[in-house]
Design an enzyme around this catalytic site. Structure first.
Site, short mmCIF file in Angstrom:
data_model
loop_
_atom_site.label_atom_id
_atom_site.label_comp_id
_atom_site.label_asym_id
_atom_site.label_seq_id
_atom_site.Cartn_x
_atom_site.Cartn_y
_atom_site.Cartn_z
N ASP A 147 -65.05 2.24 13.41
CA ASP A 147 -63.95 3.09 13.88
C ASP A 147 -64.21 4.55 13.54
O ASP A 147 -64.40 4.92 12.38
CB ASP A 147 -62.62 2.64 13.25
CG ASP A 147 -62.21 1.27 13.74
OD1 ASP A 147 -62.04 1.12 14.95
OD2 ASP A 147 -62.08 0.35 12.90
N ASP B 33 -70.74 2.43 10.28
CA ASP B 33 -69.29 2.22 10.33
C ASP B 33 -68.94 2.06 11.82
O ASP B 33 -69.75 2.37 12.70
CB ASP B 33 -68.60 3.44 9.72
CG ASP B 33 -67.11 3.44 9.97
OD1 ASP B 33 -66.48 2.41 9.69
OD2 ASP B 33 -66.59 4.46 10.47
#
Ligand code: XBP
Ligand code: MG
Length: 230
Positions: free
Chosen positions: A11, A9
């Site tokens: 953010d 991922d």
């Protein structure tokens, strides 16, 4: 089972980006002459809605404000331009251990991938600024917000990433920071390592294969990650 790929991922996981996003949203709201300003507490709630455009749309609907898709897209485009400026100014750093683990994976021939809700432009700027100007090329598969119809916690982004890698979930580990991300990764069959971020520290990560404060605490290496596979 053999570890073949790490799927990151972005953010909250590669970097603590959300304060930069929040500040950028607030700046463009003010520049547009609108009386909207998201506090840290507001934003923690709003992060339950993944994707910047979806987040603005959700917020305006809750306020009873009518807004066209074009207006929302324009605000979001401007937000991303402000955010790119913050990255260029050095306002965002990689989280501890991220660069080390990526180096270790590249050296060991473990493939790297990204499965993110953020915009592709934000990802390219982040990788280029924080890792290396050529870092986008280090990733065998990148699936971003505009590539999916349904954002996390829907597993679509992870299923597309696995398809692009040509690997089954049992040979890959996802690295996430949020409950939405963990649910998306698990629903696609991935063992998931969670490093909670400033905006997700309060969340419940039941079902994660491992939860660590960050990739340096404790030091997470490929052997430890391979051990998370069944
Ligand atoms: C990230 C997001 C994004 C960022 C902002 O979720 O939800 O919307 O907040 O980026 P995840 P954009 O880390 O689970 O992928 O404005 O480009 O969407
Ligand atoms: Mg995240």
């Amino acid at each position: 089972m053999t570890l073949e790929a790490l799927i990151f991922d972005v953010d909250g996981t590669l970097a603590e980006t959300e304060e930069a996003h929040r500040t950028a949203f607030n700046r463009v709201f003010a520049e547009a002459g609108r009386p909207w300003a998201w506090s840290v507490d507001d934003y923690r709630d709003l992060l339950r809605v993944t994707g910047g455009q979806r987040r603005i749309r959700h917020f305006l609907a809750a306020m009873g404000v009518e807004a066209s898709d074009a207006f929302i897209a324009d605000l979001h485009r401007r937000k991303n331009a402000v955010y790119a400026g913050f990255l260029a100014d050095g306002a965002v750093k990689l989280r501890p251990g991220v660069a080390r683990l990526i180096d270790e994976a590249r050296g060991a021939g473990i493939r790297l991938a990204v499965a993110t809700t953020t915009s592709r432009a934000n990802l390219d700027a982040l990788l280029g600024q924080l890792l290396d100007p050529g870092a986008t090329g280090w990733f065998a598969a990148i699936v971003a917000g505009e590539d999916v119809a349904r954002t996390k916690p829907d597993p679509e982004v992870y299923l597309l990433t696995l398809g692009a890698l040509g690997l089954p979930a049992r040979n890959c580990v996802a690295v996430e920071d949020s409950r939405n991300g963990l649910d998306a990764a698990r629903a696609s069959g991935l063992a998931t390592l969670v490093t909670p971020s400033i905006y997700t520290a309060h969340e419940d990560f039941t079902g994660a294969a491992l939860v660590c404060a960050d990739l340096d605490h404790p030091p997470v290496d490929l052997a430890m990650i391979a051990g998370l596979l069944a």
